[in-house]
Motif scaffolding. Sequence first.
Motif, short mmCIF file in Angstrom:
data_model
loop_
_atom_site.label_atom_id
_atom_site.label_comp_id
_atom_site.label_asym_id
_atom_site.label_seq_id
_atom_site.Cartn_x
_atom_site.Cartn_y
_atom_site.Cartn_z
N ILE A 112 0.84 -1.20 0.00
CA ILE A 112 0.00 0.00 0.00
C ILE A 112 0.88 1.24 0.00
CG2 ILE A 112 -1.66 1.33 1.36
CD1 ILE A 112 -2.90 -1.27 2.24
N ILE A 113 1.98 1.21 0.75
CA ILE A 113 2.89 2.35 0.78
C ILE A 113 3.46 2.62 -0.61
CG2 ILE A 113 5.12 3.17 1.64
CD1 ILE A 113 4.51 1.80 4.27
N GLU A 114 3.80 1.56 -1.33
CA GLU A 114 4.31 1.73 -2.68
C GLU A 114 3.32 2.49 -3.55
OE1 GLU A 114 5.14 -2.13 -4.19
OE2 GLU A 114 6.77 -2.54 -2.79
N LEU A 115 2.05 2.16 -3.42
CA LEU A 115 1.03 2.82 -4.21
C LEU A 115 0.92 4.29 -3.84
CD1 LEU A 115 -1.11 2.24 -6.38
CD2 LEU A 115 -2.74 1.81 -4.53
N LEU A 116 1.04 4.59 -2.56
CA LEU A 116 0.97 5.98 -2.12
C LEU A 116 2.16 6.79 -2.62
CD1 LEU A 116 -0.21 5.50 1.59
CD2 LEU A 116 -1.60 6.16 -0.38
N LEU A 117 3.34 6.19 -2.61
CA LEU A 117 4.53 6.89 -3.08
C LEU A 117 4.48 7.13 -4.58
CD1 LEU A 117 7.34 5.16 -0.95
CD2 LEU A 117 6.11 7.30 -0.51
N ILE A 118 3.80 6.24 -5.31
CA ILE A 118 3.64 6.41 -6.75
C ILE A 118 2.90 7.71 -7.06
CG2 ILE A 118 2.30 5.53 -8.72
CD1 ILE A 118 3.15 2.72 -7.88
#
Length: 308
Positions: free
Chosen positions: A31-37
């Motif tokens: 989920i963090i990866e998606l937010l950083l994207i």
Amino acid sequence: MAPLGTAATATAPRSTGALVKAYVALTKPRIIELLLITTLPVMFLAAHGLPDLWTATATMVFGTLSAGSANVLNCYIDRDIDRTMRRTRRRPLAKHDVSPMGALVFGVILGTLSTLGLALTVNGLAAALSLGAILFYVFVYSLVLKRRTSQNIVWGGIAGCMPVLIGWAGITGGLSWAPVVLFGVVFFWTPPHTWTLAMRYREDYAAAEVPMLPVVATERRVVQQVVAYTWATVLCSLLLWPVAGTSLLYPAAALVLGVVCLVEVHRLLGRVNAGKTGVDLRPMRFFHWSNIYLALLFLAVAIDSLLV
């Protein structure tokens, strides 16, 4: 939700490495990866090109801690239903790899570090937005909305839109209409993305008594809502062109991605209209495509910012 004072029944992991892995898992790295994207491309847009390396790095690092804090605290709150659902029963708290108190302390520490870090290395507005996102996700979504209304993810998803504003504020020290448009894109994108996942795991949510829309509405109704929000997402994405003054690359990319996304969601609607149900609807096909759509759309934002 289990009472705050519930005693820990955790079984200690076999090694320090396993314990570290369990705590990292609590942060929900995917989920963090998606937010950083969504965060980094907005900084390119705000800077009209390459953002300041130090500011961008600090925003990403402390933004990661902020998102991790919200996710850990969500795991702490949802530890009872996580044990019930197949999709989440392997999470560290559900498996007793981490104690509830350990998770709570860890989440608070991450939130404190992220807020102080952003305030000291970026600016006060970015720190305030980050803290607001954590508090909204924990107290509004996790504690109030999630178990009470089928509109939980519509309004609870606001927390997931905040990295767009944080990234912009990190570079400019303020806000403007451009990040608000991208905030809207993520806002409209979140419900159909989440609802198609919930369609796949409907029985899990029903068993946990979480009133996600697929639990309380017919598949046809859910798909109709997915179609409506997807149209809103695509139309909102096109607003960035006039608002931010992008080159033609961004609207072209947004249009192509939007058309593909709409074709896919209308295929889902066609399957439900044809009488297909359950796994035959293939809702995860749209779920996976929606991830690709968002990533490519924000990549187009970054690339376009380098060309203007």
